[in-house]
Design an enzyme around this catalytic site. Sequence first.
Site, short mmCIF file in Angstrom:
data_model
loop_
_atom_site.label_atom_id
_atom_site.label_comp_id
_atom_site.label_asym_id
_atom_site.label_seq_id
_atom_site.Cartn_x
_atom_site.Cartn_y
_atom_site.Cartn_z
N LYS A 36 -78.69 44.41 -119.94
CA LYS A 36 -78.98 45.77 -119.52
C LYS A 36 -77.87 46.31 -118.63
CE LYS A 36 -81.63 44.43 -115.41
NZ LYS A 36 -82.91 44.57 -114.68
N TYR A 268 -60.73 59.05 -93.01
CA TYR A 268 -61.64 60.02 -92.38
C TYR A 268 -62.25 59.47 -91.10
CZ TYR A 268 -61.50 62.76 -96.70
OH TYR A 268 -61.10 63.51 -97.78
#
Length: 403
Positions: A36, A268
């Site tokens: 999956k 940042y």
Amino acid sequence: MSIFPARAVVDLAAIRGNVRALAAHAGNAQVMAVVKADAYGHGLVPAARAALEGGATWLGTAQIGEALTLRAAGLDARVLTWLYAPGAPLEQVVAADVDVSVAAPWALGEVADGARRAGRTARVHVKVDTGLGRNGVTPDRLEALLDAALRLQAEGVLDMVGIWSHFAFADEPTHPTVLAQAEVFAGAIALAESLGAHLEVRHIANSAATLTNPAVHYDLVRPGIAVYGLSPVPQLGGPADFGLVPAMTLEAELATVKTVGGGQGVSYGHAYVTPGPTTLGVVPLGYADGIPRHASGSTGRLGAPVRVGERRLEVAGRVCMDQFVLDLGPGAREVAGDRVELFGTGADSGPTAEDWARAAGTISYEIVTRLGSQVPRVHVDSERPHTDDDVATPTAAIRAVGR
């Protein structure tokens, strides 16, 4: 040249070897390789083929689309799919000879309708909620659903070939819920058989239970993350302790290398400030590519590890949308284009997906699965000898095919 300056290199030999190791743990039980989520980020069809070559006899997908993709690729092993909503194309599922899970009365009705439209008998696995509180029919409603399924079986509409469930705490083998769920599951099997069911497979063991709990292997085990060489129980042992090898190596090329002075804020918020003159390197991967922002580093807190050459370094400052920064140290000799390994097999103390998981406060499953589709997957095979036409290294391979 590569368009994208990074790649996830997936060794199909590792997947084959991991399945062989899991089959040894499973004893007499068959192995369903769960593929999956694009094979946990490793590439659905190549990973599925490798798993089958390693000895898996079943494949498991959550989504119907993945099951149909496997069939379209020519894979004819037994496939089970289990997560869908009302209105799903179950006629296509049955027509493609894909086994389908039933977790509620409405699902049984829709599978039966799909089988009638397909003109083919559906193969059904009844999902029992033994305590996870997620998908599955609860024990108090199980008998009614089993009765209905067996009536449809008598009509030739479907075959109820399996009963299955899923653990809540399999990664903690001694947790009391593990035994409790196992008892509920055994009761569900006994009920189905008492009503006349002739089950082909009974399955509840995921990766953790496959490796740690032989009592619940039954006829079939369903390893997922372990197929790709990552430990589902890192507190009990790493991949090597279970005979596993991580299949994915995530690598990139430095995009920028430059010298800066001391006291330079990085990325940042300037969460990291250089302690003195140094060299910074920019890695062109960020949270848009699936790199967790929680793996950021700051002054006084190490970020996730990477390997540059023979050196192990950490993320310096905040992970950005499409890049993060490394403090390469004063006098660093790296240049733009040099390789950075974010995680891989862990050989020679290299960084691993588990290291990144710990740095980000998550699990290794998420680290490999969350990689964006824009990051190329390069499939290599370390078991098969190279020919003169082969490319010697994964980095060269990606450049050679222009991906």
